[in-house]
Structures are given as C-alpha cells and as structure tokens.
Design a protein around this motif. Structure first.
Motif, PDB file in Angstrom:
ATOM      1  N   LEU A 207      31.019  76.762  40.473  1.00  7.74           N
ATOM      2  CA  LEU A 207      30.589  77.831  41.371  1.00  7.74           C
ATOM      3  C   LEU A 207      29.444  78.626  40.748  1.00  7.74           C
ATOM      4  O   LEU A 207      29.345  78.720  39.524  1.00  7.74           O
TER       5      LEU A 207
ATOM      6  N   GLU B  87      28.879  83.325  43.998  1.00  2.65           N
ATOM      7  CA  GLU B  87      30.114  82.884  44.644  1.00  2.65           C
ATOM      8  C   GLU B  87      31.341  83.457  43.934  1.00  2.65           C
ATOM      9  O   GLU B  87      32.299  83.889  44.592  1.00  2.65           O
TER      10      GLU B  87
ATOM     11  N   LEU C 266      39.466  80.212  46.195  1.00  4.82           N
ATOM     12  CA  LEU C 266      38.684  79.522  47.211  1.00  4.82           C
ATOM     13  C   LEU C 266      39.599  78.913  48.268  1.00  4.82           C
ATOM     14  O   LEU C 266      39.342  79.030  49.472  1.00  4.82           O
TER      15      LEU C 266
ATOM     16  N   TRP D 276      37.826  72.788  51.392  1.00  2.00           N
ATOM     17  CA  TRP D 276      36.631  72.632  52.216  1.00  2.00           C
ATOM     18  C   TRP D 276      36.475  73.815  53.163  1.00  2.00           C
ATOM     19  O   TRP D 276      35.373  74.350  53.326  1.00  2.00           O
TER      20      TRP D 276
ATOM     21  N   LEU E  37      35.240  76.698  51.138  1.00  2.00           N
ATOM     22  CA  LEU E  37      33.810  76.559  50.815  1.00  2.00           C
ATOM     23  C   LEU E  37      32.937  76.921  52.010  1.00  2.00           C
ATOM     24  O   LEU E  37      31.903  77.583  51.852  1.00  2.00           O
ATOM     25  N   ARG E  38      33.339  76.499  53.196  1.00  2.00           N
ATOM     26  CA  ARG E  38      32.572  76.833  54.401  1.00  2.00           C
ATOM     27  C   ARG E  38      32.570  78.325  54.664  1.00  2.00           C
ATOM     28  O   ARG E  38      31.527  78.904  54.976  1.00  2.00           O
TER      29      ARG E  38
ATOM     30  N   ALA F   1      30.374  80.056  52.061  1.00  2.00           N
ATOM     31  CA  ALA F   1      28.949  79.881  52.366  1.00  2.00           C
ATOM     32  C   ALA F   1      28.515  80.819  53.491  1.00  2.00           C
ATOM     33  O   ALA F   1      27.446  81.446  53.416  1.00  2.00           O
TER      34      ALA F   1
END
Length: 90
Positions: A15, A19, A47, A68, A71-72, A75
């Motif tokens: 990361l 982040e 996360l 996932w 992470l989305r 972001a």
C-alpha cells in the motif's frame, strides 16, 4: 497474497502511504484478529473490513472478494480526497 506469506512485513510493501493514512482514519484497530500493530496483516484486515469483512473471532481469513471490494472503496475514497484537496487550492 504477500500478507499471507509475510504478515509482519511493512504495509508499504503493498500500500502507499496515502492509502495507509486513509485506512488509519477510517477503520479502527479493533477486531484486528491478533495482528501486530503497523504490520501488513493489520492493514489487510483493515482493507477487508472496508470491503465488508466483519473480522469476528470465528471468521476465516478475508478472501479475495472482500479485499477487492475494500480496494475499490479505498480507491474511490482517495479520488474523493484528492478532488477535495484540489478544490480547496483553486
């Protein structure tokens, strides 16, 4: 996968510092499943929690789907923060 192989590594292995700072502000350290503070495993759990993982004592390690999703979301949050900083400068 790095966090499973080297859970005590520095979180900057996977990361960015931005982040990490966002995760620190949004996700508390409680429910970290025994991960040591400041490790990659702690930030993987944070996360995953951002992606909907509950981190209960009986839960298995977080899977690819919740990581996932996390992470989305991370972001999207980072884009929003960047846009906010850009708006306040102009």
């Amino acid at each position: 996968m790095v966090a499973r192989t080297y859970p005590d590594d520095d979180p900057t292995t996977a990361l960015t510092r931005t982040e990490i700072a966002i995760l620190d502000r949004l996700v508390s350290d409680t429910g970290n499943r025994g991960a040591k503070p400041g490790t990659l495993q702690l930030y993987l759990t944070k996360l995953a929690r951002l992606g909907g993982y509950l981190a209960r004592a009986s839960d298995p390690l977080p899977g690819n789907t919740v990581v996932w999703r996390g992470l989305r979301r991370l972001a999207d949050i980072q884009i929003g923060a960047d846009l906010n900083v850009g708006a306040s400068c102009g």
